[in-house]
Design an enzyme around this catalytic site. Structure first.
Site, short mmCIF file in Angstrom:
data_model
loop_
_atom_site.label_atom_id
_atom_site.label_comp_id
_atom_site.label_asym_id
_atom_site.label_seq_id
_atom_site.Cartn_x
_atom_site.Cartn_y
_atom_site.Cartn_z
N SER A 11 0.84 -1.20 0.00
CA SER A 11 0.00 0.00 0.00
C SER A 11 0.87 1.25 0.00
O SER A 11 0.37 2.35 -0.20
CB SER A 11 -0.87 0.02 1.26
OG SER A 11 -0.03 0.05 2.40
N TYR A 42 -4.25 1.18 3.48
CA TYR A 42 -5.26 0.19 3.11
C TYR A 42 -6.01 -0.30 4.35
O TYR A 42 -7.08 -0.85 4.26
CB TYR A 42 -4.60 -1.04 2.47
CG TYR A 42 -4.16 -0.93 1.03
CD1 TYR A 42 -4.06 0.30 0.37
CD2 TYR A 42 -3.82 -2.07 0.32
CE1 TYR A 42 -3.64 0.37 -0.94
CE2 TYR A 42 -3.39 -2.02 -1.00
CZ TYR A 42 -3.30 -0.80 -1.64
OH TYR A 42 -2.87 -0.74 -2.94
N GLY A 43 -5.36 -0.15 5.51
CA GLY A 43 -5.81 -0.80 6.75
C GLY A 43 -7.25 -0.53 7.16
O GLY A 43 -7.88 -1.37 7.78
N CYS A 73 2.47 -6.78 1.95
CA CYS A 73 1.49 -6.04 2.74
C CYS A 73 0.61 -7.05 3.46
O CYS A 73 -0.05 -7.87 2.80
CB CYS A 73 0.66 -5.17 1.79
SG CYS A 73 -0.69 -4.26 2.57
N ASN A 74 0.62 -7.01 4.77
CA ASN A 74 -0.22 -7.95 5.54
C ASN A 74 -1.70 -7.73 5.24
O ASN A 74 -2.47 -8.68 5.15
CB ASN A 74 -0.01 -7.75 7.04
CG ASN A 74 1.37 -8.17 7.52
OD1 ASN A 74 1.52 -9.23 8.11
ND2 ASN A 74 2.38 -7.37 7.27
N THR A 75 -2.08 -6.47 5.09
CA THR A 75 -3.49 -6.15 4.89
C THR A 75 -3.98 -6.70 3.55
O THR A 75 -5.07 -7.29 3.46
CB THR A 75 -3.69 -4.61 4.93
OG1 THR A 75 -3.03 -4.11 6.09
CG2 THR A 75 -5.15 -4.24 4.98
N CYS A 183 2.59 -5.65 10.18
CA CYS A 183 2.44 -4.70 9.08
C CYS A 183 3.85 -4.39 8.59
O CYS A 183 4.76 -4.20 9.41
CB CYS A 183 1.75 -3.43 9.59
SG CYS A 183 1.77 -2.05 8.42
N THR A 184 4.01 -4.34 7.28
CA THR A 184 5.38 -4.20 6.74
C THR A 184 5.96 -2.79 6.94
O THR A 184 7.15 -2.58 6.71
CB THR A 184 5.42 -4.59 5.25
OG1 THR A 184 4.46 -3.80 4.53
CG2 THR A 184 5.11 -6.06 5.07
N HIS A 185 5.13 -1.85 7.33
CA HIS A 185 5.67 -0.52 7.67
C HIS A 185 6.37 -0.55 9.04
O HIS A 185 7.20 0.30 9.34
CB HIS A 185 4.56 0.53 7.74
CG HIS A 185 4.06 1.00 6.40
ND1 HIS A 185 3.35 0.20 5.54
CD2 HIS A 185 4.16 2.21 5.79
CE1 HIS A 185 3.03 0.89 4.46
NE2 HIS A 185 3.51 2.13 4.58
N1 DGL Z 1 2.21 -2.30 4.85
C1 DGL Z 1 0.79 -2.55 5.01
C2 DGL Z 1 0.60 -3.83 5.80
O1 DGL Z 1 1.53 -4.62 5.90
C3 DGL Z 1 0.14 -1.33 5.57
C4 DGL Z 1 -1.33 -1.35 5.42
C5 DGL Z 1 -1.97 0.00 5.32
O2 DGL Z 1 -1.74 0.67 4.32
O3 DGL Z 1 -2.76 0.32 6.21
O4 DGL Z 1 -0.45 -4.11 6.32
#
Ligand code: DGL
Length: 259
Positions: A11, A42-43, A73-75, A183-185
C-alpha cells in the site's frame, strides 16, 4: 522467464522492509517495487476495496513482466491473496503476522500483535490466531495512524512515540514477552520500539520468512535468476518519492508514477 523481475507491491513504502530481506537473500534477482502510496493506508478500507487495489497493483506488475509477485502487505495478503491466486497464473508470496513462533516460544503466555484493522479483522488472521492462541493471551492492537506517519516521513517523531506508548500500554500490562509486527511498515519502528519495550520483550516480524519462501518458490518453479550480471532494482511510487528514497540505498532507482 527466469531473468524476468520479481514484482513486489505494498500500500506504500513499508514493503521496502521486505524488499531488503529479499534482496539480501537473492542478490541476483531483478525486482520491481510498486508503492501505492496514493491509496495508503489500506488498513481501514473494506475487503472489496483492498481486493480491487490489489488486482490493480498485480496487473501493473504483470505488465512489467513479473515472474512472481510478493504481496508485501499484511493487509492485502489477509484480504486478497486467495482471490489473486485464483485469478492469475504467476506464483504469489504473501505476508501474515508471525503468531506461530511467538506462540510456541512465549514463557509468559501473553503475546502482543500490532497490525492494521484490515489484517486483524480478516478471516485469514482469525484462522491463524485460533490455531495458535490456545492457552495464550493474544493482545491485539490496531496501529491506527502509524502508516500515515511513516508515509509522511515521520517515523522517528514525537507523534509516533505518543502513539506507540499508547498501543504498548495494554500489552505491557498483560506482561507480553513477544511483540509480533503485523504490518510491513512497522519494522521501521524497531529502533523506537526497542527504546520503549523492556529488554525481555522480543520483537518478531515476518520479513526473513517471506524472503526464504520467495527463494523456495522460485526454486520450485525453476525461476531463479542464475546470471552473474548486476541486478536491476527499480522502485515506483504514486506518492512522495522523496520519502521512498530516504528508505533506500542511493544505488537504487526510484521513479514517480501516475497510477
Ligand atoms: N504495509 C501494510 C501492511 O503490511 C500497511 C497497510 C496499510 O496501508 O494500512 O499491512
Amino acid at each position: 522467464m527466469s531473468s524476468q523481475p520479481i514484482g513486489i507491491f505494498d500500500s506504500g513504502i513499508g514493503g521496502t522492509s521486505i524488499f531488503k530481506e529479499i534482496h539480501a537473500l537473492l542478490p541476483n534477482e531483478d525486482t520491481i517495487y510498486l508503492a501505492d502510496s496514493k491509496n495508503a493506508p489500506y488498513g481501514g478500507k473494506s475487503k472489496q476495496d483492498i481486493l480491487k487495489l490489489s488486482i490493480k497493483n498485480t496487473e501493473w506488475l504483470l505488465k512489467k513482466k513479473a515472474k512472481l509477485i510478493v504481496v508485501a502487505c499484511n493487509t492485502a495478503t489477509t484480504n486478497a491473496i486467495k482471490e489473486l491466486r485464483d485469478a492469475y497464473d504467476v506464483p504469489f508470496i504473501g505476508i501474515e503476522p508471525a503468531i506461530k513462533p511467538a506462540a510456541l516460544n512465549t514463557q509468559t503466555k501473553a503475546i502482543g500483535i500490532l497490525a492494521t484493522k484490515g489484517t486483524l479483522s480478516s478471516e485469514l488472521f482469525h484462522k491463524t490466531s485460533d490455531l495458535y492462541s490456545h492457552g495464550i493471551d493474544l493482545i491485539e492492537q490496531v496501529g491506527e495512524g502509524i502508516v500515515p506517519l511513516v508515509e509522511a516521513g515521520k517515523t522517528n517523531s514525537p507523534e509516533m512515540r505518543t502513539l506507540l506508548e499508547a498501543y504498548l500500554k495494554p500489552m505491557l500490562k498483560a506482561d507480553i514477552d513477544y511483540l509480533v509486527l503485523g504490518c510491513t511498515h512497522y519494522p521501521y519502528l524497531i529502533p523506537m520500539l526497542l527504546e520503549l519495550l523492556p529488554t525481555h520483550v522480543k520483537i518478531i516480524d515476518s520479513g526473513l520468512a517471506v524472503a526464504k519462501q520467495t527463494k523456495a518458490v522460485l526454486e520450485q518453479h525453476d525461476l531463479l535468476n542464475n546470471s552473474m550480471r548486476f541486478p536491476k532494482n527499480t522502485f515506483y511510487s504514486n506518492g512522495n518519492v522523496d520519502v521512498l528514497k530516504s528508505l533506500l540505498d542511493d544505488t537504487f532507482k526510484t521513479k514517480a508514477l501516475d497510477f
